[in-house]
Structures are given as structure tokens and as C-alpha cells.
Design an enzyme around this catalytic site. Sequence first.
Site, short mmCIF file in Angstrom:
data_model
loop_
_atom_site.label_atom_id
_atom_site.label_comp_id
_atom_site.label_asym_id
_atom_site.label_seq_id
_atom_site.Cartn_x
_atom_site.Cartn_y
_atom_site.Cartn_z
N GLU A 153 0.56 -1.30 0.03
CA GLU A 153 -0.15 -0.50 0.28
C GLU A 153 1.24 1.32 0.15
O GLU A 153 0.40 2.43 -0.69
CB GLU A 153 -1.05 -0.23 1.28
N LYS B 24 23.38 5.23 25.50
CA LYS B 24 24.97 5.53 24.90
C LYS B 24 24.53 4.86 23.59
O LYS B 24 24.71 3.91 23.83
CB LYS B 24 25.47 6.30 25.32
N CYS C 110 54.43 -25.03 7.43
CA CYS C 110 53.74 -23.58 7.40
C CYS C 110 52.06 -24.71 6.41
O CYS C 110 52.32 -25.90 6.14
CB CYS C 110 53.71 -22.95 6.33
#
Length: 672
Positions: free
Chosen positions: A39, A119, A413
Site C-alpha cells: 500500500e 549511549k 606451514c
Amino acid sequence: MIFLDIKEAKKKIASLRKLIERYDRAYFIENKPEITDQEYDLLYKKLKKLEDEFPKLITPDSPTQRVSEKPLEGFKRVTHSIPMLSMDNTYSDAELREFDKRVRKNLGKEKYEYVAEFKIDGVSISLTFKNGKLVQGATRGDGTVGDDISSNIKTIKSIPLKLSSGGTGLPSLLEVRGEVFMAKKWFEKLNKEREKNGEELFANPRNASAGSLKLLDSRITSKRHLDAFMWGVGQYEGVDFKRHEDILEYLRKIGLKTVEHAKKCGDIEEVTKFCGEWQRKREKMDYVTDGMVIKVNSIAQQKKLGRTSKSPRWMIAYKFPAEKAATELLGVEMQVGRTGTVTPVAILKPVHISGTTVSRATLHNFDEIQRLDVRINDIVYVEKSGEIIPKILGVAKEKRKGNEKAIKAPTECPSCNAKLYREPGEVALRCNNVSCAAQIKQRILHFASRNAMGIEGIGVALVEQLVNKGLVKDCADLYYLKSDDLRKLERFADKSAQNIIDAVQNSKEVDLGRLVFALGIKHVGQKAAWVLADKFRSIEELKKQGIDALTSINEVGPVMAESIFNFFNNRKNLEALARLKKAGVKTEMPQRAKKTLLDGKTFVITGALKGYTRQGISEKIRSLGGEVSSSVSKNTDYLIAGDEPGSKLDKARKVGVKIISENEFTKIAGEK
Ligand SMILES: [Zn+2]
């Protein structure tokens, strides 16, 4: 189709606008929608169509004018006629009582009361209404000078373009101050979308709001679902207030959305009780609050209490402690940084903290894992506040079920399988392979990031593909990419490929300081990068420096000097630099004009300036060959004193430093 004459159209437009304003207000301010979205859309379309037919009838306060079709070139600067001061913070009830003691001392025997209010963790703004019409929206900026972000402010539907009079006349001038924020649900949605598009994620709703308000294209801002709460006034004419609570009530009456849950408190004990209550309940709010603001209610008493150079004496913030939550540790991922450091990252069962969903947290290093004795499948306590990366605080050991698994430090790694090292005196594990794919990816992300070369569109997903497909091995390769290369990648349309190529090409002209930072030399942060650029004026010159010359610079210590020296004595780095230069990346900055009045002069700045931001004046001084220091010493040549100068002024007088006003500075700088 009914044809209207202009008179009829005017009437029809006015009534449609009134309806839309009413439904906007019900939906965005009062939170009580009166009609369905369909609407509403229908009404809006009707109005738009009529205005298209009768463009003469379009006024700036029409609901159709919230989004401007043309992006801006930049933001104008706005000087706040009353500075937007910052607030002092307190973190405990005891500190609140200290604040109350100071108030009582300054007010003598007078009675006083407080108002405590939410706040909002958002972005402070100032709105100027003239005769009820919104004429300007600005950021706080440095408190004295902000940016005119009117075009973006207008997209926020809870900010009316026109105030309602509520039966009384509207003030000729009213500056309202408040906070723009993004509700938690929109923030999450936005980040999800950005993740999908390989764009950088916002750290929290506040950053997302700030970023959205600084967009030059308000059409994008209008899609960010920003919202705003008002908490006070700046300058005003034709209206008067006696108490802070009157201000809030008035703002509500004229159709503005004010901070929720403001409460009048008779004394500080009531304030602390109220703060404690909300500390427990705040997680349920659909936006982020990081504390409460406590204000002395009476305006006359506010004036009597006055302010320090930085903040008012009649108000204070009470910050809630960082939020914590308990969740399950599902696993640990090893992340390889751009300098090869391997960091263990906790993968968590997603949990809501401080307005964001947290599913990862840093474990820093393996010493930390040992210290916490944290294991996979443990229930862990996670903390997050503001900007800070979520962190694991501890383990609920009493909740262990026996299926917990220890976390072992890797020896290789995870990206390139090279053996990991632990350098003496360092806690971190490190991969020393410069061709390690994980490191390359991180280096490129850093190179393209906002404060480095600022290449938009280069996100995790894209870099992942570029490196995995071998299209990019170092930063310089970015400048040799062709749009055909990108089109071959997954999820890449012609247009976005060209956008990336353009963004890369556009970055060639950035300032030298950004380039030095972008190179990702270990230990060289943003500030040091700018100092080096400023000192040596070109990569060629910087490259030649020995460790002694580097260490002689104030900001460069021996560790950084060695790192810079090593960087420029690495064959691979030199090759990449040569290709960057060949691609047309600017590797020098103009030599300084031989003699300017500021040559070699050192400046210190204090107080609030009118025509410059702190950053702006510092850049001006440096561009003219001067230096800016943060403290006054015998070596200072000039102290620029703005309004409400601090203790630096006394110091300058004591040491005999020449004190000049902002106006005098502009004359010296040759601007007047
Ligand atoms: Zn590696």
C-alpha cells in the site's frame, strides 16, 4: 488516465505527501506501521508519477527527494557554531560517584537531578532545521569542523525532512544533535552480502554507519537502512528550554525520534541502579548501546558547570564493560600473516556479542594456548568490545566431558609445508618461505587495502583465485592484469572485471606515503611510512639508505631500520619495485619548494581551530616543509593557539615559544 490541471495536481500531491509523511512517521519513528508495504509503495508511486508530470511542483522536502540521483564529487566542510564536544568516560559506579562529587562541589548547596539515557554506539550528527525544514546534516568531524552529508542524511527515513509543529509555531532555527546507527540485523545482512562479493567486512555496526554516511552516492546509502536517535540541541532561536528532559520532550513533539529509555534520576544512586539494570538487559536491544550518558537536568546548572577544553562538566558517559559470552571451541585454524607469522585462530560455534555474530577469535600464539590450557570441544568465554578482535578469555573447565582434544603447534606451514621457525625472543611461529602462497595473499590484500593503495574490489575471494591460478605472484603483478584474465575466474562479469582493472590503474597516482605503507615492510606502520616518504621523497632514495641513516630518524628504531634495510636488499623485492615503476606507479613525490617560510620550522597546535581540522593543518604544514610535533619543547618554533587552548599554551609561554593565532598562521602559509 485522468488528466489533471496544475491546481488539482498541487492539491493531490500535497495530500499524498501528507499521507506518506504520516506513514513514514508511524513506521520509522513510532514503530507502529499503519499500512502494508505494498500500500505504501502504491502511494509513493502515485506521488512520483504526478511529480514527473508536473516537475515544477517538486519541492526539496517531498518524500521523493530523499535520494538524489547524482553522486557528489566530495563533501563541503561545515563549521559547528557551537562545538560538538566529546564526553569523559567512566567505567564503574565508583567513578560515577566521583563525577557526582565534582558536580555537587561546583553547584554548592543547589539541588540538582540527572537524566540518564542510552549511549548509542553510532556516529554523531548535527541537523539544522530552518523554519521547520531540514536544511543541513553534518558529521561531528573533529568537533569543530565536520562534513556536510545532507544528501546521505536525507535518505534516513526516521529523520523528517519537515518538522511537525504540534500546535505551536516552529523555531526559526533549530540545530538538533543525535546519533546515526545501523540496527544489528541490517549490519549482519550487509556484512553477509559483502562477504559474498569478496568485499572488506565492517568490524561493527558503528563502522558500517560511518562508512555509509561517507559515501558520495546517496543511492547506495539509501539501501543501508540507517536509523537515528536524537539526544540534544546545538544552537536555536525562537524556542527556549529549562531542562534537558524538556528538550527531549520537545524534540519528540515536533516529530523527531529521541533516545529511548531516558530516565530522570533524583540522585547518583538512582543513576547507578539504572545503569546496572541496562547493562544486563542491553543484549536484547536490536541496536548496539555501549553505555549510558548521564546529564545534569537543569540547563542553568549545565551553564554554571561549564566545560573543560575537551568536554562538558555536566555530563559523563558510563561505559558498559565489554560483552562476554560462552560458546564451544569447534577447532583451530592456522593463519599465515603477510610476514609469515602463524597465528592460531579459534573457530567457534557462532554466538552473538556486541551486536555481531562471532564465529572466530584470536588465540594469539601457542604460549597463550598453553597458558589458557584451552582444548578443542571446550566451552570457552569470549569477549568483544568495539573495534577489538574477539578474544578468548578462559575455559569453563568444570564443563569438560572428556572428549576435549589438546591443540598441538604445527611444525610445518599449513600453506606451503615449509618448516616453521621460532625466532629467539619471539613467541610467534614463522614461515620463512617468501614464495608461500598464504603470505603472498596477505601481502596483496594489505597492498590493496584502504589505507595503503586503496584499490577497491580486491577482496579475499578474488585474491584467493588470483594467487591460486598463478595470475599474481606479487603486488606488481596486479598492474599487469588484463580484464581477460579476470573474466576467466569464477563469478566474474565483464563489468566487474573492468571495474577492478580501472581501480588498479587509478591507484598509480597515490601519495608516496601510501605506497611505502603498502609495500608491507615488517614493522613499518602507517605513520612511519609517511615519515619515510616525507623524508626521502622517493623509493629510489629510500632504497639507498643505510641502517645508520635510517636510525637517525626520530620515528625509526633499530629493529625497524634493519627491517627496512633488509627489505630493500632483497632481490625479489627489488624486482617487484622495478616492475611497479615500469607499470607507471608513482614512486616519488615532488621536491619541496626550495625555501618556504615553514622550511624546517616545528609547529605545535593547541585548542580548537575554525578553518582547519587537525589533520588538515598538519598536512598543510608538512606540505610547506614544516614539521608538526605533539608537545612543546625548546625546539618548537611556533605554537598555533586555537579556541580554548590547553596546557600547551602555558608551557609555550614558559619556554618562550612564539605563539600565533590561526589567522596569523594562514598569513604565514601564504593563504591570505
Ligand atoms: Zn608458508
